[in-house]
Design a protein around this motif. Structure first.
Motif, PDB file in Angstrom:
ATOM      1  N   PRO A 235       0.840  -1.193   0.000  1.00 31.64           N
ATOM      2  CA  PRO A 235       0.000   0.000   0.000  1.00 31.64           C
ATOM      3  C   PRO A 235       0.876   1.244   0.000  1.00 31.64           C
ATOM      4  O   PRO A 235       1.958   1.255   0.578  1.00 31.64           O
ATOM      5  CB  PRO A 235      -0.793  -0.118   1.304  1.00 31.64           C
ATOM      6  N   LEU A 236       0.419   2.254  -0.684  1.00 33.27           N
ATOM      7  CA  LEU A 236       1.162   3.505  -0.762  1.00 33.27           C
ATOM      8  C   LEU A 236       0.509   4.538   0.146  1.00 33.27           C
ATOM      9  O   LEU A 236      -0.707   4.692   0.148  1.00 33.27           O
ATOM     10  CB  LEU A 236       1.173   4.016  -2.207  1.00 33.27           C
ATOM     11  N   ILE A 237       1.322   5.229   0.894  1.00 31.48           N
ATOM     12  CA  ILE A 237       0.853   6.294   1.766  1.00 31.48           C
ATOM     13  C   ILE A 237       1.358   7.599   1.177  1.00 31.48           C
ATOM     14  O   ILE A 237       2.557   7.747   0.906  1.00 31.48           O
ATOM     15  CB  ILE A 237       1.357   6.114   3.209  1.00 31.48           C
TER      16      ILE A 237
ATOM     17  N   TYR B 115       1.907  13.263   9.781  1.00 28.47           N
ATOM     18  CA  TYR B 115       1.482  12.347  10.842  1.00 28.47           C
ATOM     19  C   TYR B 115       2.544  11.266  11.005  1.00 28.47           C
ATOM     20  O   TYR B 115       2.371  10.136  10.600  1.00 28.47           O
ATOM     21  CB  TYR B 115       0.107  11.751  10.514  1.00 28.47           C
ATOM     22  N   ARG B 116       3.632  11.646  11.619  1.00 29.69           N
ATOM     23  CA  ARG B 116       4.775  10.736  11.753  1.00 29.69           C
ATOM     24  C   ARG B 116       4.446   9.506  12.594  1.00 29.69           C
ATOM     25  O   ARG B 116       5.112   8.489  12.472  1.00 29.69           O
ATOM     26  CB  ARG B 116       5.967  11.482  12.322  1.00 29.69           C
ATOM     27  N   ASP B 117       3.442   9.581  13.445  1.00 32.55           N
ATOM     28  CA  ASP B 117       3.056   8.441  14.277  1.00 32.55           C
ATOM     29  C   ASP B 117       2.029   7.544  13.595  1.00 32.55           C
ATOM     30  O   ASP B 117       1.591   6.558  14.183  1.00 32.55           O
ATOM     31  CB  ASP B 117       2.490   8.909  15.622  1.00 32.55           C
ATOM     32  N   PHE B 118       1.631   7.888  12.371  1.00 33.16           N
ATOM     33  CA  PHE B 118       0.656   7.081  11.640  1.00 33.16           C
ATOM     34  C   PHE B 118       1.259   5.723  11.321  1.00 33.16           C
ATOM     35  O   PHE B 118       2.403   5.623  10.869  1.00 33.16           O
ATOM     36  CB  PHE B 118       0.257   7.787  10.336  1.00 33.16           C
ATOM     37  N   HIS B 119       0.497   4.680  11.581  1.00 33.46           N
ATOM     38  CA  HIS B 119       0.940   3.321  11.272  1.00 33.46           C
ATOM     39  C   HIS B 119      -0.126   2.642  10.441  1.00 33.46           C
ATOM     40  O   HIS B 119      -1.319   2.783  10.720  1.00 33.46           O
ATOM     41  CB  HIS B 119       1.181   2.516  12.546  1.00 33.46           C
TER      42      HIS B 119
END
Length: 129
Positions: free
Chosen positions: A5-7, A15-19
């Motif tokens: 998947p591409l983010i 959103y550096r904490d996005f997982h």
């Protein structure tokens, strides 16, 4: 073959904490050896929806902030976890779709985490998997 998947890089930057957790299951036959256990989990999620839960509510609030940063109205288009919670509170139960979807919907309501699935045979978009 793999599925990656591409983010969007802007999302990664903001959103550096996005997982994101992604998995692909191919040719799986869904077998529910203990349907009562699944029904119990769904019932627990439905009951949990009626109670206040600070952790779940914090997850929903964070998603609402992120959605608004993307230009989306969180009240109009909430994340799937918030939409499911609202639906359970309105209807009194989770929708029943299939054992797999029912299970991840229950987890979504219990923990306030958006979970979804795609049928890759019907998926439209990058087929680089």
């Amino acid at each position: 073959m793999s599925f990656t998947p591409l983010i969007d890089p802007e999302i990664k930057a903001r959103y550096r904490d996005f997982h994101l957790i992604s998995m692909v299951v191919r040719n799986a036959e869904i077998d529910v050896p203990d349907a009562q256990a699944l029904n119990d989990t769904i019932a627990a999620a439905e009951q949990a929806a009626l109670r206040d839960d600070a952790q779940r509510d914090a997850h929903h609030a964070a998603w609402a902030v992120a959605y608004e940063a993307f230009g989306t109205k969180a009240n109009r288009t909430p994340c799937s976890a918030a939409a499911l919670l609202k639906r359970v509170r309105k209807d009194g139960s989770l929708p029943r779709i299939s054992p797999l979807v029912d299970a991840y919907n229950a987890v979504s309501v219990l923990y306030g985490v958006p979970i979804g699935g795609e049928d890759l045979d019907l998926y439209q978009g990058s087929r680089d998997f």
